[in-house]
Design a protein around this motif. Structure first.
Motif, PDB file in Angstrom:
ATOM      1  N   LEU A   1       0.873  -1.171   0.000  1.00  0.00           N
ATOM      2  CA  LEU A   1       0.000   0.000   0.000  1.00  0.00           C
ATOM      3  C   LEU A   1       0.911   1.222   0.000  1.00  0.00           C
ATOM      4  N   MET A   2       0.859   2.023  -1.057  1.00  0.00           N
ATOM      5  CA  MET A   2       1.851   3.087  -1.205  1.00  0.00           C
ATOM      6  C   MET A   2       1.241   4.434  -1.573  1.00  0.00           C
ATOM      7  N   ASP A   3       1.680   5.454  -0.848  1.00  0.00           N
ATOM      8  CA  ASP A   3       1.287   6.831  -1.130  1.00  0.00           C
ATOM      9  C   ASP A   3       2.043   7.323  -2.367  1.00  0.00           C
ATOM     10  N   ILE A   4       1.611   8.455  -2.913  1.00  0.00           N
ATOM     11  CA  ILE A   4       2.275   9.010  -4.085  1.00  0.00           C
ATOM     12  C   ILE A   4       3.278  10.094  -3.699  1.00  0.00           C
ATOM     13  N   GLU A   5       2.810  11.105  -2.985  1.00  0.00           N
ATOM     14  CA  GLU A   5       3.682  12.229  -2.640  1.00  0.00           C
ATOM     15  C   GLU A   5       4.457  11.924  -1.364  1.00  0.00           C
ATOM     16  N   MET A   6       5.790  11.736  -1.515  1.00  0.00           N
ATOM     17  CA  MET A   6       6.665  11.449  -0.376  1.00  0.00           C
ATOM     18  C   MET A   6       8.013  12.117  -0.601  1.00  0.00           C
ATOM     19  N   PRO A   7       8.748  12.429   0.458  1.00  0.00           N
ATOM     20  CA  PRO A   7      10.077  13.034   0.304  1.00  0.00           C
ATOM     21  C   PRO A   7      11.104  12.018  -0.203  1.00  0.00           C
ATOM     22  N   ARG A   8      12.190  12.521  -0.709  1.00  0.00           N
ATOM     23  CA  ARG A   8      13.348  11.745  -1.177  1.00  0.00           C
ATOM     24  C   ARG A   8      13.058  10.952  -2.455  1.00  0.00           C
ATOM     25  N   MET A   9      11.978  10.204  -2.470  1.00  0.00           N
ATOM     26  CA  MET A   9      11.562   9.506  -3.687  1.00  0.00           C
ATOM     27  C   MET A   9      10.059   9.308  -3.621  1.00  0.00           C
ATOM     28  N   ASN A  10       9.331   9.819  -4.625  1.00  0.00           N
ATOM     29  CA  ASN A  10       7.876   9.707  -4.583  1.00  0.00           C
ATOM     30  C   ASN A  10       7.397   8.314  -4.991  1.00  0.00           C
ATOM     31  N   GLY A  11       6.107   8.100  -4.887  1.00  0.00           N
ATOM     32  CA  GLY A  11       5.540   6.786  -5.150  1.00  0.00           C
ATOM     33  C   GLY A  11       5.686   6.343  -6.591  1.00  0.00           C
ATOM     34  N   ILE A  12       5.609   7.280  -7.514  1.00  0.00           N
ATOM     35  CA  ILE A  12       5.709   6.923  -8.932  1.00  0.00           C
ATOM     36  C   ILE A  12       7.100   6.377  -9.252  1.00  0.00           C
ATOM     37  N   GLU A  13       8.133   7.092  -8.829  1.00  0.00           N
ATOM     38  CA  GLU A  13       9.504   6.636  -9.079  1.00  0.00           C
ATOM     39  C   GLU A  13       9.797   5.348  -8.315  1.00  0.00           C
ATOM     40  N   ALA A  14       9.297   5.264  -7.086  1.00  0.00           N
ATOM     41  CA  ALA A  14       9.523   4.064  -6.277  1.00  0.00           C
ATOM     42  C   ALA A  14       8.867   2.845  -6.918  1.00  0.00           C
ATOM     43  N   LEU A  15       7.679   3.027  -7.445  1.00  0.00           N
ATOM     44  CA  LEU A  15       6.984   1.919  -8.091  1.00  0.00           C
ATOM     45  C   LEU A  15       7.734   1.458  -9.335  1.00  0.00           C
ATOM     46  N   GLN A  16       8.232   2.400 -10.114  1.00  0.00           N
ATOM     47  CA  GLN A  16       8.980   2.041 -11.320  1.00  0.00           C
ATOM     48  C   GLN A  16      10.229   1.230 -10.974  1.00  0.00           C
TER      49      GLN A  16
ATOM     50  N   GLU B   1      11.224  -3.096 -11.446  1.00  0.00           N
ATOM     51  CA  GLU B   1      12.468  -3.625 -12.006  1.00  0.00           C
ATOM     52  C   GLU B   1      13.040  -4.719 -11.109  1.00  0.00           C
ATOM     53  N   ILE B   2      12.856  -4.555  -9.798  1.00  0.00           N
ATOM     54  CA  ILE B   2      13.381  -5.520  -8.834  1.00  0.00           C
ATOM     55  C   ILE B   2      12.481  -6.752  -8.747  1.00  0.00           C
ATOM     56  N   LYS B   3      11.169  -6.500  -8.646  1.00  0.00           N
ATOM     57  CA  LYS B   3      10.186  -7.581  -8.530  1.00  0.00           C
ATOM     58  C   LYS B   3       9.023  -7.282  -9.480  1.00  0.00           C
ATOM     59  N   PRO B   4       9.121  -7.732 -10.720  1.00  0.00           N
ATOM     60  CA  PRO B   4       8.106  -7.408 -11.737  1.00  0.00           C
ATOM     61  C   PRO B   4       6.692  -7.838 -11.375  1.00  0.00           C
ATOM     62  N   ASP B   5       6.558  -8.853 -10.524  1.00  0.00           N
ATOM     63  CA  ASP B   5       5.228  -9.354 -10.174  1.00  0.00           C
ATOM     64  C   ASP B   5       4.647  -8.686  -8.930  1.00  0.00           C
ATOM     65  N   ILE B   6       5.314  -7.664  -8.415  1.00  0.00           N
ATOM     66  CA  ILE B   6       4.859  -7.020  -7.190  1.00  0.00           C
ATOM     67  C   ILE B   6       3.477  -6.381  -7.396  1.00  0.00           C
ATOM     68  N   LYS B   7       2.648  -6.484  -6.369  1.00  0.00           N
ATOM     69  CA  LYS B   7       1.294  -5.927  -6.434  1.00  0.00           C
ATOM     70  C   LYS B   7       1.237  -4.684  -5.553  1.00  0.00           C
ATOM     71  N   VAL B   8       1.019  -3.541  -6.193  1.00  0.00           N
ATOM     72  CA  VAL B   8       0.993  -2.271  -5.468  1.00  0.00           C
ATOM     73  C   VAL B   8      -0.375  -1.612  -5.628  1.00  0.00           C
ATOM     74  N   LEU B   9      -0.946  -1.232  -4.515  1.00  0.00           N
ATOM     75  CA  LEU B   9      -2.203  -0.500  -4.496  1.00  0.00           C
ATOM     76  C   LEU B   9      -1.898   0.919  -4.044  1.00  0.00           C
ATOM     77  N   ALA B  10      -2.117   1.885  -4.917  1.00  0.00           N
ATOM     78  CA  ALA B  10      -1.855   3.284  -4.577  1.00  0.00           C
ATOM     79  C   ALA B  10      -2.929   3.795  -3.628  1.00  0.00           C
ATOM     80  N   ILE B  11      -2.505   4.515  -2.603  1.00  0.00           N
ATOM     81  CA  ILE B  11      -3.452   5.067  -1.638  1.00  0.00           C
ATOM     82  C   ILE B  11      -3.021   6.503  -1.349  1.00  0.00           C
ATOM     83  N   SER B  12      -3.876   7.456  -1.698  1.00  0.00           N
ATOM     84  CA  SER B  12      -3.433   8.851  -1.654  1.00  0.00           C
ATOM     85  C   SER B  12      -4.592   9.822  -1.481  1.00  0.00           C
TER      86      SER B  12
END
Length: 218
Positions: free
Chosen positions: A56-71, A75-86
């Motif tokens: 469960l991941m927010d979008i707006e965060m310091p240091r690295m936002n949710g969009i960049e973190a998800l991308q 790459e690390i775990k292509p099958d990861i399931k992320v639900l955006a919550i914002s």
């Protein structure tokens, strides 16, 4: 606590929100929180040594936002399931998050039932869109369409539209197969063809495309 509960990672820069969400998930036997991160960079670091069924991941965060973190996570775990919550109301953030690989989106104002439904839908292989988000998207894209009066370049047949409608409802390929009297493989083939037709990156962005171009009725 039920040991069969899904393992969940929480990523949000507000400690109180994470603590409250953890309590909510565990007290209601929705999931077990196995790790937490306060920004995208922390999340990427802990992802290497934490396995989870859902993030469960927010979008707006310091240091690295949710969009960049998800991308990076994809790459690390292509099958990861992320639900955006914002709390975001900027539609470009929704689109960027979803095309980057998120399986759905829930507003932080969602009630327990909606959050639980979202988690279940994503875990079983479906997608989930907050009802409030869908309404905002529909209104926005209808306004844009009225201003441009343009028609979508892509047309979908009745079976494709039927499958897309079930996708919006968060149904998995198997559940869609049961509803349409098709095999799960055939449903997957339909999805692949629609991705190619529309140039969409994944199932979620395909749904966004369909809503944007008013290819389905909600």
């Amino acid at each position: 606590m039920n040991t069969d509960l899904p393992n969940i990672i929480l990523v949000d820069d507000h400690d109180l929100f994470r603590d409250g969400l953890k309590t909510l998930l565990e007290l209601n036997n929705i999931g077990k929180v196995v790790a937490q991160a306060s920004n995208g960079l922390e999340f990427i670091e802990l992802l290497h040594h934490n396995d989870a069924d859902l993030v469960l991941m927010d979008i707006e965060m310091p240091r690295m936002n949710g969009i960049e973190a998800l991308q990076k996570a994809m790459e690390i775990k292509p099958d990861i399931k992320v639900l955006a919550i914002s709390m975001f109301t900027d539609h470009q953030y929704y689109y960027d998050m979803m095309t980057s690989g998120a399986k759905g989106f829930v507003f932080k104002t969602a009630n327990l039932e909606e959050l639980s439904n979202a988690i279940r839908s994503v875990l079983k292989g479906g997608t989930f869109f907050s009802a409030a988000l869908l309404q905002e998207m529909i209104i926005k894209y209808r306004q844009e369409k009225n201003q441009t009066d343009s028609q979508p370049e892509i047309e979908l047949n009745s079976k494709e539209i039927e499958i897309l409608t079930y996708m919006v409802d968060g149904l998995s390929a198997k559940e869609i197969a049961d509803k349409t009297n098709l095999s799960p493989k055939t449903v997957s083939n339909y999805k692949t063809l629609m991705l190619e037709k529309t140039g969409s990156k994944n199932a979620v962005s395909l749904v966004v495309y369909a809503i944007k171009n008013q290819l389905i009725e909600l």
